[in-house]
Design a protein around this motif. Structure first.
Motif: not given
Length: 224
Positions: A2-9, A55-73
């Motif tokens: 999962v790609v989080l919608a936050t940056k480390c710049y 629990d990888e599917v659950v974990a990805r969903n938790v992180l998407r809910d918490e941080w937002g996620a970058v998607t190609p679509h």
């Protein structure tokens, strides 16, 4: 992954400290799940988290809910998160894995130029913002995002900061002798924070006082 919608710049030791902080935050989010994970930084500065386990599917969903996620679509009418990349006389450019233009009229944040709107709501560069995707440059800020920003102007003053973790901002406020002048430091993204002032605290004065301690962009939100 999962790609989080936050940056480390940031780079060097500052990046190491930021990723250590993120490691703790993600452990709080998914540490109780049956997963292993690895954190990385993409070439475009977005954070990637590679996850494996029962629990990888659950974990990805938790992180998407918490941080937002970058998607190609992107789908018309759906809500996504992008970081404030730049602004010009025509609106904001959000980075959501690709550039998303939100025109001035689709910001829905009142009168003024994009620069004036950015100043009014204390929008620092790279701050995550929710938007509703639209084809042909018709994307707009999400209603919940507009509500959040309007609420900022109805509360006490705030000082928004980028390029620093929440812990670093707290330490800076303490070092400047203003621990008693704030309510808390609210996390907006990994490196974007909002210092919430007490009712009697003057936001511009706090910004001036702590500004010399922080090599970052600082913006003040004047409350009512």
């Amino acid at each position: 992954m999962v790609v989080l919608a936050t940056k480390c710049y940031i780079s060097g030791e500052a990046q190491t400290r930021a990723l250590d902080s993120l490691q703790s935050l993600i452990a709080n989010d998914i540490g109780d799940l049956e997963v292993e994970y690895d954190i990385g930084v993409r070439d475009d500065d977005f954070i990637s988290v590679t996850i494996s386990g029962d629990d990888e599917v659950v974990a990805r969903n938790v992180l998407r809910d918490e941080w937002g996620a970058v998607t190609p679509h992107f789908s018309e009418g759906e809500t996504y998160v992008g970081t404030l990349e730049s602004w010009d006389e025509d609106g904001f450019i959000l980075d959501a894995g690709k550039n998303i233009r939100v025109s001035t009229e689709n910001l829905g944040l009142g009168q003024g130029t994009p620069s004036q709107i950015r100043d009014r709501y204390g929008l620092v560069q790279h701050m995550p913002l929710r938007f509703v995707y639209g084809e042909d440059h018709s994307s707009r800020l999400a209603d919940e995002e507009r509500d959040r920003l309007y609420d900022w102007t109805r509360g006490t003053d705030r000082v928004n900061i980028n390029s620093a973790t929440r812990g670093e901002v707290r330490a800076t406020v303490n070092r400047a002798g203003h621990a008693h002048d704030i309510v808390t430091v609210e996390r907006l993204g990994l490196l974007e924070q909002s210092v919430i002032c007490r009712e009697e605290t003057d936001g511009p004065g706090l910004l001036s006082s702590i500004g010399s301690y922080v090599p970052a962009e600082l913006k003040c939100v004047i409350g009512q």
